[in-house]
Write a protein that holds these residues in place. Structure first.
Motif, short mmCIF file in Angstrom:
data_model
loop_
_atom_site.label_atom_id
_atom_site.label_comp_id
_atom_site.label_asym_id
_atom_site.label_seq_id
_atom_site.Cartn_x
_atom_site.Cartn_y
_atom_site.Cartn_z
N GLY A 1 -28.10 81.01 114.65
CA GLY A 1 -29.40 81.81 114.43
C GLY A 1 -29.05 82.76 113.07
N SER A 2 -27.82 82.86 112.87
CA SER A 2 -27.77 83.60 111.63
C SER A 2 -27.36 82.99 110.28
N ILE A 3 -28.13 83.45 109.16
CA ILE A 3 -27.75 82.82 107.66
C ILE A 3 -26.42 82.58 107.37
N CYS A 4 -26.33 81.36 106.87
CA CYS A 4 -24.83 81.25 106.45
C CYS A 4 -24.73 80.71 104.94
N MET A 5 -25.83 79.96 104.45
CA MET A 5 -26.07 79.40 103.23
C MET A 5 -27.27 79.40 102.60
N VAL A 6 -27.56 79.59 101.42
CA VAL A 6 -28.78 79.55 100.67
C VAL A 6 -28.67 78.76 99.63
N LEU A 7 -29.29 77.71 99.59
CA LEU A 7 -28.88 76.44 98.59
C LEU A 7 -30.05 76.04 97.79
N GLY A 8 -29.71 75.26 96.84
CA GLY A 8 -30.83 74.75 96.11
C GLY A 8 -30.18 74.30 94.55
N ALA A 9 -31.14 73.79 93.94
CA ALA A 9 -30.44 73.17 92.52
C ALA A 9 -31.83 72.86 91.64
N ALA A 10 -31.31 72.54 90.49
CA ALA A 10 -32.17 71.99 89.34
C ALA A 10 -31.70 70.81 88.67
N GLY A 11 -32.49 69.92 88.16
CA GLY A 11 -32.05 68.54 87.75
C GLY A 11 -32.90 67.57 88.17
N GLY A 12 -34.11 67.51 88.35
CA GLY A 12 -34.91 66.27 88.65
C GLY A 12 -34.50 65.67 89.93
N PRO A 13 -34.56 64.16 90.32
CA PRO A 13 -34.44 63.73 91.39
C PRO A 13 -32.80 64.26 91.94
N ARG A 14 -32.04 64.54 90.78
CA ARG A 14 -30.49 64.82 91.23
C ARG A 14 -30.45 66.23 91.95
N ILE A 15 -31.58 66.92 92.04
CA ILE A 15 -31.61 68.26 92.93
C ILE A 15 -31.35 67.56 94.24
N ILE A 16 -32.00 66.74 94.70
CA ILE A 16 -31.93 66.50 96.34
C ILE A 16 -30.33 66.06 96.54
N THR A 17 -29.64 65.17 95.70
CA THR A 17 -28.44 64.81 96.07
C THR A 17 -27.37 66.13 95.72
#
Length: 566
Positions: free
Chosen positions: A459-475
């Motif tokens: 229930g507690s926040i441990c990560m905030v994630l994300g990226a840039a780079g087209g479809p490579r964002i997902i991986t």
């Protein structure tokens, strides 16, 4: 030695020499007790930090950063594009805001065909490539629902930066210079982004944006109406008419960002709250994690032959499903529950071979009845002292989007129409093959790879994630999570670790130079993988919170990001 070679070499060296620690100082990331921000540009991060210190919360800081990036990172930070926000409030509520661009009302499925032939350039450069921008509406809606400070307050730093100008960094100067020939096609773009006498921009040059400052002032004074009606709307529609575009006053006036329910994926005790469709990242990441659950990943060892082979094969299957099933949920009935089910993903892995790569030609989409007929992004992560978290990814699609600026308004427009399926079986600018579910329709939102994510544990926040780079964002987002959750890497090491990427089509396993050993590359090649090196895969900016509540901001060494906190 090329810049790409040097970047890759630096990333791998940084990864190798950062310590794996779980307590105390974590890698080279600084820890903060109160708020922390990680974005793609130092001035924007500093502005966000100032807003937090003035009593603003994570959403206030997000809005201030977005408008600052429109000034300091015009190739990606923007008011002429769109994006997604995932937020988790201190009381445990998680929501997702979709302010993705949408197709103009006059758009049609054959708008990029000429005499029956698909013309890729039409969806990538110029007025026909432009979707109705959503950033301004999204920022204002997020602020109205969850912010504490007035719009004028959070926008003032960006206005001042545009009015007074700022000294270009080497990277900013090179970014402008790299698109010089494209800017020359449009007078408005030439006026704003080319230096006098077409001389190259240099590090330290003062970059002033008076017209953009006026546009930002109109938004600060009039809110949404300062962009979608009045003077700014006049300028946008005039540019569209002059350049043969489709966006009208009705398109602008009727645009509205949408609140959606995040996709929740559970893995090894972690809960990932991910932006739902029209973001494809949530479905893809969830599917990949479901496919990986039966396997002992840690025993395989990081980036070993078996690990890369397994994860690549899950990527291949998830991207094949992405191409066929995903689109705007307001237009397409996505079989989301089935796609994310344990039984479906076990079935998808029945053809997996431990010793041999599957061909993408033989791995198509899964068997679910279809009931009815979305690399130039920027990401930022924020956690404030009260425990509110925001993960935001916005985009123009290509670098400087359509390359078309709005004369008199000072900002460049997106080329997001290329994220639609312009023609089935034809790849978009990122090589992605997409299906009928993502075909162009009026007011439809194009599928996206942006994957803003907030991770909780108990229930507690441990990560905030994300990226840039087209479809490579997902991986990139997926691997950053696995590095932290499975391999126990330190935050900075997790984000710096070498990455790999497979998107089904083209059938290539991309890897960062020096990211895989020669022995591993040979073994993967012998298993049937078609390997291709890349300079870097994605640009991620993440926050990690340890068990003591200390917050660590990690900027990706592949780019020029900045972590700020207090």
């Amino acid at each position: 030695m090329t810049n790409r070679f040097l970047t890759s070499f630096f990333v791998v060296c940084l990864f190798l020499f950062l310590p794996l620690q779980s307590n105390g100082q974590v890698g080279s990331a600084k820890s903060y007790k109160n708020g922390v921000i990680v974005s793609a540009e130092q001035r924007a991060s500093a502005i966000g930090k100032e807003i937090l210190q003035q009593g603003g919360n994570a959403v206030d800081a997000a809005v201030s950063i977005q408008f600052a990036l429109a000034v300091t990172l015009p190739r990606a930070g923007n008011i002429g594009g769109g994006g997604f926000m995932v937020l988790h409030t201190a009381d445990g509520n998680t929501r997702a805001l979709d302010f993705r661009e949408e197709a103009p009302r006059k758009a049609s499925s054959d708008m990029y065909l000429r005499n029956g032939e698909y013309i890729p350039e039409l969806s990538r450069r110029g007025a026909l490539a432009v979707g109705v921008p959503g950033v301004v509406d999204g920022m204002i809606k997020g602020l109205e629902y969850y912010g504490r400070l007035p719009l004028e307050t959070v926008m003032q730093p960006a206005i001042e930066l545009a009015q007074k100008g700022y000294a270009l960094s080497w990277a900013q100067a090179q970014s402008l210079n790299s698109k010089g020939e494209a800017f020359k096609q449009f007078k408005s773009s030439s006026d704003y982004f080319l230096k006098e006498n077409n001389a190259p921009w240099q590090e330290g040059d003062l970059f002033v944006q008076k017209d953009l400052a006026k546009t930002l002032e109109r938004i600060a004074n009039r809110g949404r109406d300062g962009f979608y009606s009045g003077k700014t709307a006049d300028l946008i529609v005039e540019e569209m008419q002059n350049q043969g575009g489709l966006i009208t006053y009705d398109d602008l006036d009727n645009y509205e960002s949408v609140w959606r329910t995040p996709v929740k994926a559970s893995f090894r005790g972690y809960d990932l709250h991910i932006m739902p469709p029209p973001s494809s990242g949530s479905i893809a990441v969830h599917q990949i994690l479901e496919m990986l659950k039966p396997f002992e990943l840690k025993k395989m060892e990081f980036n070993s032959t078996n690990y890369v082979h397994l994860v690549t094969e899950t990527m291949r299957r998830a991207f094949a499903d992405r191409a066929y099933f995903l689109g705007d949920p307001d237009f397409v009935d996505i079989p989301q529950e089935r796609l994310l089910s344990d039984s479906y993903n076990k079935k998808r892995m029945q053809s997996f071979n431990n010793d041999k790569a599957n061909s993408s030609d033989e791995i198509g989409h899964g068997d679910i009845p279809f009931l009815k007929e979305s690399s130039q992004t920027t990401h930022y992560s924020i956690v404030d002292k009260d425990g509110n978290a925001v993960s935001v990814t916005t985009t123009l699609n290509g670098s400087f989007g359509s390359k078309l600026a709005v004369g008199g308004a000072g900002f460049v427009l997106n080329n997001e129409m290329d994220d639609f399926t312009a023609e089935p079986s034809e790849p978009n600018m990122y090589g992605l093959i997409q299906g009928k579910a993502n075909a162009v329709q009026p007011q439809k939102r194009m599928i996206s790879s942006m994957t803003p994510t907030i991770v909780t544990k108990n229930g507690s926040i441990c990560m905030v994630l994300g990226a840039a780079g087209g479809p490579r964002i997902i991986t990139a987002t997926l691997q950053n999570f696995l590095n932290l959750a499975v391999f126990g890497m330190a935050p900075q090491q997790a984000i710096s670790a070498p990455r790999f990427h497979h998107q089904w089509m083209p059938d290539k396993l991309y890897y960062e130079e020096f990211g895989l050993s020669p022995d591993t590359r040979n073994k993967l090649s012998n298993m049937g993988h078609n390997l291709q090196p890349r300079g870097h895969i994605g640009r991620a900016h993440s926050i990690f919170i340890d068990e003591d509540g200390l917050k660590y901001g990690s900027a990706d060494p592949r780019a020029h990001g900045s972590a700020e906190g207090y």
